[in-house]
Write a protein that holds these residues in place. Sequence first.
Motif, PDB file in Angstrom:
ATOM      1  N   ARG A   1       1.690  15.381  -1.027  1.00  0.00           N
ATOM      2  CA  ARG A   1       1.027  14.147  -0.615  1.00  0.00           C
ATOM      3  C   ARG A   1      -0.435  14.420  -0.264  1.00  0.00           C
ATOM      4  O   ARG A   1      -0.762  15.375   0.437  1.00  0.00           O
ATOM      5  CB  ARG A   1       1.745  13.530   0.578  1.00  0.00           C
ATOM      6  N   LEU A   2      -1.320  13.541  -0.759  1.00  0.00           N
ATOM      7  CA  LEU A   2      -2.744  13.644  -0.426  1.00  0.00           C
ATOM      8  C   LEU A   2      -2.995  12.979   0.920  1.00  0.00           C
ATOM      9  O   LEU A   2      -2.661  11.799   1.096  1.00  0.00           O
ATOM     10  CB  LEU A   2      -3.600  12.950  -1.491  1.00  0.00           C
ATOM     11  N   PRO A   3      -3.562  13.690   1.864  1.00  0.00           N
ATOM     12  CA  PRO A   3      -3.830  13.102   3.185  1.00  0.00           C
ATOM     13  C   PRO A   3      -4.743  11.882   3.069  1.00  0.00           C
ATOM     14  O   PRO A   3      -5.791  11.934   2.428  1.00  0.00           O
ATOM     15  CB  PRO A   3      -4.523  14.242   3.949  1.00  0.00           C
ATOM     16  N   ASP A   4      -4.307  10.769   3.669  1.00  0.00           N
ATOM     17  CA  ASP A   4      -5.113   9.540   3.766  1.00  0.00           C
ATOM     18  C   ASP A   4      -5.417   8.885   2.427  1.00  0.00           C
ATOM     19  O   ASP A   4      -6.217   7.947   2.363  1.00  0.00           O
ATOM     20  CB  ASP A   4      -6.425   9.814   4.494  1.00  0.00           C
ATOM     21  N   ALA A   5      -4.819   9.351   1.349  1.00  0.00           N
ATOM     22  CA  ALA A   5      -5.061   8.746   0.036  1.00  0.00           C
ATOM     23  C   ALA A   5      -3.987   7.699  -0.241  1.00  0.00           C
ATOM     24  O   ALA A   5      -2.802   8.022  -0.320  1.00  0.00           O
ATOM     25  CB  ALA A   5      -5.048   9.814  -1.049  1.00  0.00           C
ATOM     26  N   THR A   6      -4.398   6.454  -0.352  1.00  0.00           N
ATOM     27  CA  THR A   6      -3.459   5.367  -0.614  1.00  0.00           C
ATOM     28  C   THR A   6      -3.987   4.470  -1.735  1.00  0.00           C
ATOM     29  O   THR A   6      -5.178   4.488  -2.053  1.00  0.00           O
ATOM     30  CB  THR A   6      -3.231   4.505   0.644  1.00  0.00           C
ATOM     31  N   SER A   7      -3.090   3.706  -2.295  1.00  0.00           N
ATOM     32  CA  SER A   7      -3.459   2.752  -3.341  1.00  0.00           C
ATOM     33  C   SER A   7      -2.747   1.443  -3.075  1.00  0.00           C
ATOM     34  O   SER A   7      -1.602   1.433  -2.615  1.00  0.00           O
ATOM     35  CB  SER A   7      -3.074   3.292  -4.722  1.00  0.00           C
ATOM     36  N   THR A   8      -3.413   0.334  -3.359  1.00  0.00           N
ATOM     37  CA  THR A   8      -2.856  -0.984  -3.074  1.00  0.00           C
ATOM     38  C   THR A   8      -2.576  -1.745  -4.359  1.00  0.00           C
ATOM     39  O   THR A   8      -3.424  -1.838  -5.245  1.00  0.00           O
ATOM     40  CB  THR A   8      -3.823  -1.811  -2.206  1.00  0.00           C
ATOM     41  N   THR A   9      -1.359  -2.264  -4.450  1.00  0.00           N
ATOM     42  CA  THR A   9      -0.976  -3.131  -5.565  1.00  0.00           C
ATOM     43  C   THR A   9      -1.213  -4.580  -5.165  1.00  0.00           C
ATOM     44  O   THR A   9      -0.930  -4.975  -4.029  1.00  0.00           O
ATOM     45  CB  THR A   9       0.501  -2.938  -5.928  1.00  0.00           C
ATOM     46  N   ALA A  10      -1.738  -5.380  -6.086  1.00  0.00           N
ATOM     47  CA  ALA A  10      -1.985  -6.791  -5.809  1.00  0.00           C
ATOM     48  C   ALA A  10      -1.476  -7.646  -6.958  1.00  0.00           C
ATOM     49  O   ALA A  10      -1.425  -7.212  -8.112  1.00  0.00           O
ATOM     50  CB  ALA A  10      -3.472  -7.043  -5.591  1.00  0.00           C
TER      51      ALA A  10
ATOM     52  N   GLU B   1       0.863  -1.180   0.000  1.00  0.00           N
ATOM     53  CA  GLU B   1       0.000   0.000   0.000  1.00  0.00           C
ATOM     54  C   GLU B   1       0.901   1.231   0.000  1.00  0.00           C
ATOM     55  O   GLU B   1       1.906   1.272   0.710  1.00  0.00           O
ATOM     56  CB  GLU B   1      -0.912  -0.004   1.233  1.00  0.00           C
ATOM     57  N   GLU B   2       0.552   2.227  -0.802  1.00  0.00           N
ATOM     58  CA  GLU B   2       1.420   3.398  -0.909  1.00  0.00           C
ATOM     59  C   GLU B   2       0.586   4.669  -1.053  1.00  0.00           C
ATOM     60  O   GLU B   2      -0.578   4.617  -1.468  1.00  0.00           O
ATOM     61  CB  GLU B   2       2.355   3.245  -2.117  1.00  0.00           C
ATOM     62  N   PRO B   3       1.163   5.814  -0.704  1.00  0.00           N
ATOM     63  CA  PRO B   3       0.421   7.076  -0.766  1.00  0.00           C
ATOM     64  C   PRO B   3       0.307   7.632  -2.188  1.00  0.00           C
ATOM     65  O   PRO B   3       1.101   7.295  -3.068  1.00  0.00           O
ATOM     66  CB  PRO B   3       1.265   8.017   0.107  1.00  0.00           C
ATOM     67  N   PHE B   4      -0.693   8.494  -2.382  1.00  0.00           N
ATOM     68  CA  PHE B   4      -0.857   9.241  -3.619  1.00  0.00           C
ATOM     69  C   PHE B   4      -0.339  10.661  -3.429  1.00  0.00           C
ATOM     70  O   PHE B   4      -0.402  11.221  -2.328  1.00  0.00           O
ATOM     71  CB  PHE B   4      -2.333   9.299  -4.016  1.00  0.00           C
ATOM     72  N   TYR B   5       0.172  11.232  -4.527  1.00  0.00           N
ATOM     73  CA  TYR B   5       0.646  12.611  -4.516  1.00  0.00           C
ATOM     74  C   TYR B   5      -0.048  13.406  -5.619  1.00  0.00           C
ATOM     75  O   TYR B   5      -0.311  12.879  -6.704  1.00  0.00           O
ATOM     76  CB  TYR B   5       2.160  12.663  -4.739  1.00  0.00           C
ATOM     77  N   GLN B   6      -0.311  14.655  -5.314  1.00  0.00           N
ATOM     78  CA  GLN B   6      -0.801  15.559  -6.352  1.00  0.00           C
ATOM     79  C   GLN B   6       0.414  16.195  -7.014  1.00  0.00           C
ATOM     80  O   GLN B   6       1.314  16.693  -6.336  1.00  0.00           O
ATOM     81  CB  GLN B   6      -1.697  16.642  -5.756  1.00  0.00           C
TER      82      GLN B   6
ATOM     83  N   VAL C   1      -3.225  19.084 -13.769  1.00  0.00           N
ATOM     84  CA  VAL C   1      -2.783  18.627 -12.449  1.00  0.00           C
ATOM     85  C   VAL C   1      -3.174  17.155 -12.394  1.00  0.00           C
ATOM     86  O   VAL C   1      -4.245  16.777 -12.865  1.00  0.00           O
ATOM     87  CB  VAL C   1      -3.484  19.405 -11.319  1.00  0.00           C
ATOM     88  N   THR C   2      -2.298  16.307 -11.846  1.00  0.00           N
ATOM     89  CA  THR C   2      -2.656  14.893 -11.769  1.00  0.00           C
ATOM     90  C   THR C   2      -2.301  14.320 -10.413  1.00  0.00           C
ATOM     91  O   THR C   2      -1.718  15.011  -9.557  1.00  0.00           O
ATOM     92  CB  THR C   2      -1.970  14.081 -12.882  1.00  0.00           C
ATOM     93  N   LEU C   3      -2.661  13.061 -10.219  1.00  0.00           N
ATOM     94  CA  LEU C   3      -2.420  12.379  -8.951  1.00  0.00           C
ATOM     95  C   LEU C   3      -1.829  11.012  -9.249  1.00  0.00           C
ATOM     96  O   LEU C   3      -2.403  10.235 -10.021  1.00  0.00           O
ATOM     97  CB  LEU C   3      -3.725  12.231  -8.167  1.00  0.00           C
ATOM     98  N   LEU C   4      -0.679  10.730  -8.642  1.00  0.00           N
ATOM     99  CA  LEU C   4       0.033   9.496  -8.937  1.00  0.00           C
ATOM    100  C   LEU C   4       0.533   8.839  -7.654  1.00  0.00           C
ATOM    101  O   LEU C   4       0.862   9.524  -6.674  1.00  0.00           O
ATOM    102  CB  LEU C   4       1.227   9.776  -9.852  1.00  0.00           C
ATOM    103  N   PRO C   5       0.635   7.497  -7.650  1.00  0.00           N
ATOM    104  CA  PRO C   5       1.179   6.804  -6.479  1.00  0.00           C
ATOM    105  C   PRO C   5       2.685   6.987  -6.390  1.00  0.00           C
ATOM    106  O   PRO C   5       3.365   7.275  -7.386  1.00  0.00           O
ATOM    107  CB  PRO C   5       0.817   5.343  -6.738  1.00  0.00           C
ATOM    108  N   GLU C   6       3.209   6.809  -5.207  1.00  0.00           N
ATOM    109  CA  GLU C   6       4.618   7.079  -4.934  1.00  0.00           C
ATOM    110  C   GLU C   6       5.556   6.269  -5.821  1.00  0.00           C
ATOM    111  O   GLU C   6       6.556   6.778  -6.333  1.00  0.00           O
ATOM    112  CB  GLU C   6       4.911   6.788  -3.464  1.00  0.00           C
TER     113      GLU C   6
END
Length: 270
Positions: free
Chosen positions: A239-248, A161-166, A219-224
Amino acid sequence: MDLRQYRYFCAVVEEQSVTRAAERLRMAQPALTQQIRKMEELLGVRLIERAGRGIRITASGERLYERAVSLLRYEAETRIEVSDIKEGRTGILRIGVNTLSAGRLTGWVQEMKRRHPRITLQIHQGESAALIDRLKDHAIDVALVRLPIEAQGVTIEWMEEEPFYQIHHPDFPDADVIIPSQEGLGVFQTLSQQFGVVSQETCSDVLALIGLVRSGQAVTLLPESTLRELDMAGLVRERLPDATSTTALVWLTEDGQSALTQQWLSIVHE
């Protein structure tokens, strides 16, 4: 004729004697002679002739010997290749990768090739939903996707799980937001529904998306992990507060794991 008969004939030619060939093959001489006669009857030609106390290979026999050697070599190579594929020593491993999920892929590929230099790796990139479809169609063996996904019949193993950034140009922080995913797919759903990002504009080509940001058009949003693979010089990342994405990692449950897939998983898990 079968391969066994070809082996018999090759032994006779190489030993230049039915007696010595029978000893080499550990069979009775009359039985070997009978096998050679059956081959001659089937082909309608003489393969060997008596010459004094020995034998002489006919022209037809010489040509058959050349072909038989090739066939036996091909059969032996095929056996090895089939065994290598079963044991994962060779073969093709087809990996599907989400457009935003390639952060650690390079290291895994390097290690896989180091341990198994004879295998062939094929990497297919696409949206997570499309990769699931390809998995079910047996077009790929395993896939790295972004959750959430809706899929039945697949095994899903969470990876990280990793954070998203604007990301934006310092002079254009209020440009239109473009989401790096198609509407209705996992990343779009994560950003729009869970974190309140409002946008109907999408672009799944990350390099093109960064180009739009760099020109002040977006403007875009991408994972770390994606940011680590891109040239972010001159751009602002927040960094977007509390915004995360999970790789599976996913594969078809009903098929289990091939030897190559198991070896790939062992590297991913290290």
